[in-house]
Design a protein around this motif. Structure first.
Motif, mmCIF file in Angstrom:
data_model
loop_
_atom_site.group_PDB
_atom_site.id
_atom_site.type_symbol
_atom_site.label_atom_id
_atom_site.label_comp_id
_atom_site.label_asym_id
_atom_site.label_seq_id
_atom_site.Cartn_x
_atom_site.Cartn_y
_atom_site.Cartn_z
ATOM 1 N N CYS A 1 35.652 15.906 -46.113
ATOM 2 C CA CYS A 1 34.320 15.521 -45.663
ATOM 3 C C CYS A 1 34.358 15.027 -44.219
ATOM 4 O O CYS A 1 35.195 14.195 -43.861
ATOM 5 C CB CYS A 1 33.781 14.415 -46.566
ATOM 6 N N ALA A 2 33.458 15.550 -43.405
ATOM 7 C CA ALA A 2 33.239 15.064 -42.044
ATOM 8 C C ALA A 2 31.847 14.446 -42.015
ATOM 9 O O ALA A 2 30.881 15.100 -42.410
ATOM 10 C CB ALA A 2 33.346 16.205 -41.044
ATOM 11 N N ILE A 3 31.749 13.210 -41.578
ATOM 12 C CA ILE A 3 30.459 12.528 -41.518
ATOM 13 C C ILE A 3 30.085 12.336 -40.055
ATOM 14 O O ILE A 3 30.715 11.547 -39.342
ATOM 15 C CB ILE A 3 30.491 11.161 -42.236
ATOM 16 N N ASP A 4 29.067 13.072 -39.634
ATOM 17 C CA ASP A 4 28.587 12.990 -38.256
ATOM 18 C C ASP A 4 27.638 11.796 -38.147
ATOM 19 O O ASP A 4 26.545 11.810 -38.687
ATOM 20 C CB ASP A 4 27.876 14.282 -37.872
ATOM 21 N N ILE A 5 28.087 10.767 -37.443
ATOM 22 C CA ILE A 5 27.279 9.555 -37.300
ATOM 23 C C ILE A 5 26.829 9.362 -35.847
ATOM 24 O O ILE A 5 26.439 8.264 -35.457
ATOM 25 C CB ILE A 5 28.015 8.310 -37.840
ATOM 26 N N SER A 6 26.838 10.443 -35.087
ATOM 27 C CA SER A 6 26.464 10.345 -33.672
ATOM 28 C C SER A 6 25.001 9.955 -33.485
ATOM 29 O O SER A 6 24.648 9.349 -32.476
ATOM 30 C CB SER A 6 26.764 11.652 -32.935
ATOM 31 N N VAL B 1 38.124 11.791 -45.646
ATOM 32 C CA VAL B 1 36.857 11.678 -44.923
ATOM 33 C C VAL B 1 37.161 11.317 -43.476
ATOM 34 O O VAL B 1 38.021 10.474 -43.212
ATOM 35 C CB VAL B 1 35.951 10.587 -45.551
ATOM 36 N N VAL B 2 36.454 11.965 -42.548
ATOM 37 C CA VAL B 2 36.584 11.673 -41.126
ATOM 38 C C VAL B 2 35.192 11.343 -40.595
ATOM 39 O O VAL B 2 34.215 12.018 -40.921
ATOM 40 C CB VAL B 2 37.157 12.894 -40.364
ATOM 41 N N LEU B 3 35.097 10.282 -39.784
ATOM 42 C CA LEU B 3 33.829 9.931 -39.129
ATOM 43 C C LEU B 3 33.799 10.600 -37.757
ATOM 44 O O LEU B 3 34.806 10.619 -37.051
ATOM 45 C CB LEU B 3 33.698 8.423 -38.963
ATOM 46 N N VAL B 4 32.627 11.127 -37.403
ATOM 47 C CA VAL B 4 32.497 11.889 -36.160
ATOM 48 C C VAL B 4 31.561 11.189 -35.177
ATOM 49 O O VAL B 4 30.410 10.904 -35.496
ATOM 50 C CB VAL B 4 31.979 13.317 -36.447
ATOM 51 N N ASN B 5 32.093 10.901 -34.000
ATOM 52 C CA ASN B 5 31.336 10.493 -32.820
ATOM 53 C C ASN B 5 30.372 9.327 -33.032
ATOM 54 O O ASN B 5 29.165 9.458 -32.775
ATOM 55 C CB ASN B 5 30.596 11.717 -32.268
ATOM 56 N N PRO B 6 30.882 8.152 -33.438
ATOM 57 C CA PRO B 6 29.967 7.015 -33.566
ATOM 58 C C PRO B 6 29.489 6.533 -32.197
ATOM 59 O O PRO B 6 30.234 6.604 -31.218
ATOM 60 C CB PRO B 6 30.831 5.944 -34.244
ATOM 61 N N GLN C 1 39.505 7.761 -40.285
ATOM 62 C CA GLN C 1 39.880 8.443 -39.051
ATOM 63 C C GLN C 1 38.582 8.704 -38.294
ATOM 64 O O GLN C 1 37.586 9.114 -38.891
ATOM 65 C CB GLN C 1 40.595 9.764 -39.349
ATOM 66 N N ILE C 2 38.577 8.468 -36.992
ATOM 67 C CA ILE C 2 37.385 8.668 -36.170
ATOM 68 C C ILE C 2 37.719 9.684 -35.089
ATOM 69 O O ILE C 2 38.710 9.533 -34.370
ATOM 70 C CB ILE C 2 36.920 7.337 -35.543
ATOM 71 N N VAL C 3 36.894 10.735 -34.998
ATOM 72 C CA VAL C 3 37.106 11.796 -34.009
ATOM 73 C C VAL C 3 35.830 11.994 -33.196
ATOM 74 O O VAL C 3 34.783 11.451 -33.522
ATOM 75 C CB VAL C 3 37.559 13.122 -34.675
ATOM 76 N N ASP C 4 35.931 12.824 -32.146
ATOM 77 C CA ASP C 4 34.809 13.001 -31.222
ATOM 78 C C ASP C 4 33.873 14.163 -31.542
ATOM 79 O O ASP C 4 32.766 14.207 -31.021
ATOM 80 C CB ASP C 4 35.339 13.178 -29.794
ATOM 81 N N SER C 5 34.308 15.128 -32.363
ATOM 82 C CA SER C 5 33.460 16.298 -32.620
ATOM 83 C C SER C 5 33.674 16.839 -34.029
ATOM 84 O O SER C 5 34.710 16.586 -34.650
ATOM 85 C CB SER C 5 33.768 17.400 -31.600
ATOM 86 N N ILE C 6 32.701 17.612 -34.486
ATOM 87 C CA ILE C 6 32.805 18.268 -35.797
ATOM 88 C C ILE C 6 34.004 19.218 -35.804
ATOM 89 O O ILE C 6 34.748 19.280 -36.783
ATOM 90 C CB ILE C 6 31.498 19.026 -36.137
ATOM 91 N N GLU C 7 34.191 19.961 -34.715
ATOM 92 C CA GLU C 7 35.322 20.895 -34.640
ATOM 93 C C GLU C 7 36.647 20.157 -34.787
ATOM 94 O O GLU C 7 37.537 20.602 -35.508
ATOM 95 C CB GLU C 7 35.290 21.686 -33.326
ATOM 96 N N GLU C 8 36.765 19.023 -34.103
ATOM 97 C CA GLU C 8 37.985 18.215 -34.199
ATOM 98 C C GLU C 8 38.158 17.698 -35.634
ATOM 99 O O GLU C 8 39.272 17.673 -36.165
ATOM 100 C CB GLU C 8 37.894 17.057 -33.210
ATOM 101 N N ALA C 9 37.072 17.296 -36.270
ATOM 102 C CA ALA C 9 37.123 16.812 -37.658
ATOM 103 C C ALA C 9 37.603 17.913 -38.590
ATOM 104 O O ALA C 9 38.466 17.676 -39.446
ATOM 105 C CB ALA C 9 35.744 16.312 -38.078
ATOM 106 N N LYS C 10 37.038 19.118 -38.436
ATOM 107 C CA LYS C 10 37.447 20.225 -39.306
ATOM 108 C C LYS C 10 38.921 20.541 -39.137
ATOM 109 O O LYS C 10 39.633 20.723 -40.120
ATOM 110 C CB LYS C 10 36.580 21.466 -39.033
ATOM 111 N N LYS C 11 39.400 20.584 -37.894
ATOM 112 C CA LYS C 11 40.825 20.865 -37.643
ATOM 113 C C LYS C 11 41.696 19.799 -38.281
ATOM 114 O O LYS C 11 42.699 20.112 -38.937
ATOM 115 C CB LYS C 11 41.104 20.915 -36.131
#
Length: 114
Positions: free
Chosen positions: A44-49, A76-81, A99-109
């Motif tokens: 799961c990637a959760i985009d919280i931007s 689960v990865v949080l994306v771009n808070p 884990q916190i990443v900057d983009s959906i693409e980065e989360a998927k990888k």
């Protein structure tokens, strides 16, 4: 709070906007997540931007989501808070749990390679 979701490459991508305050949508959202976990979707990637604000009930929703996925061997990865949400994640030490990443693409990888 508004949310939407889609599934790409076996990754459940959840997007929040507005204020995550664990209101009535929380139970409905958990039900949707549970249905997808039962279909063997365990990443799961959760985009919280677009999240402006989160309170303790909203944090509870995020932790419930994390627990449900991890109980099935998922992640689960949080994306771009945004800055406010990022500060809250640091204060509550949730930045050590998620884990916190900057983009959906980065989360998927990250999710697919784990």
């Amino acid at each position: 709070m508004k949310y939407s979701y889609k599934i790409e490459n076996q990754v459940f991508i959840l997007s929040f906007s507005g204020d995550l305050i664990g209101e009535n949508d929380g139970a409905e959202l958990i039900e949707v997540i549970q249905e997808n976990i039962e279909k063997e979707i365990n990443l799961c990637a959760i985009d919280i931007s677009d999240l402006r604000y989160i309170n303790s009930s909203g944090i509870g929703v995020l932790i419930t989501i994390l627990t449900k996925f991890r109980n099935r061997g998922g992640e689960v990865v949080l994306v771009n808070p945004g800055e406010q949400v990022k500060k809250l994640l640091i204060i509550t030490k949730l930045n050590n749990i998620f884990q916190i990443v900057d983009s959906i693409e980065e989360a998927k990888k990250s999710l697919i390679s784990s």
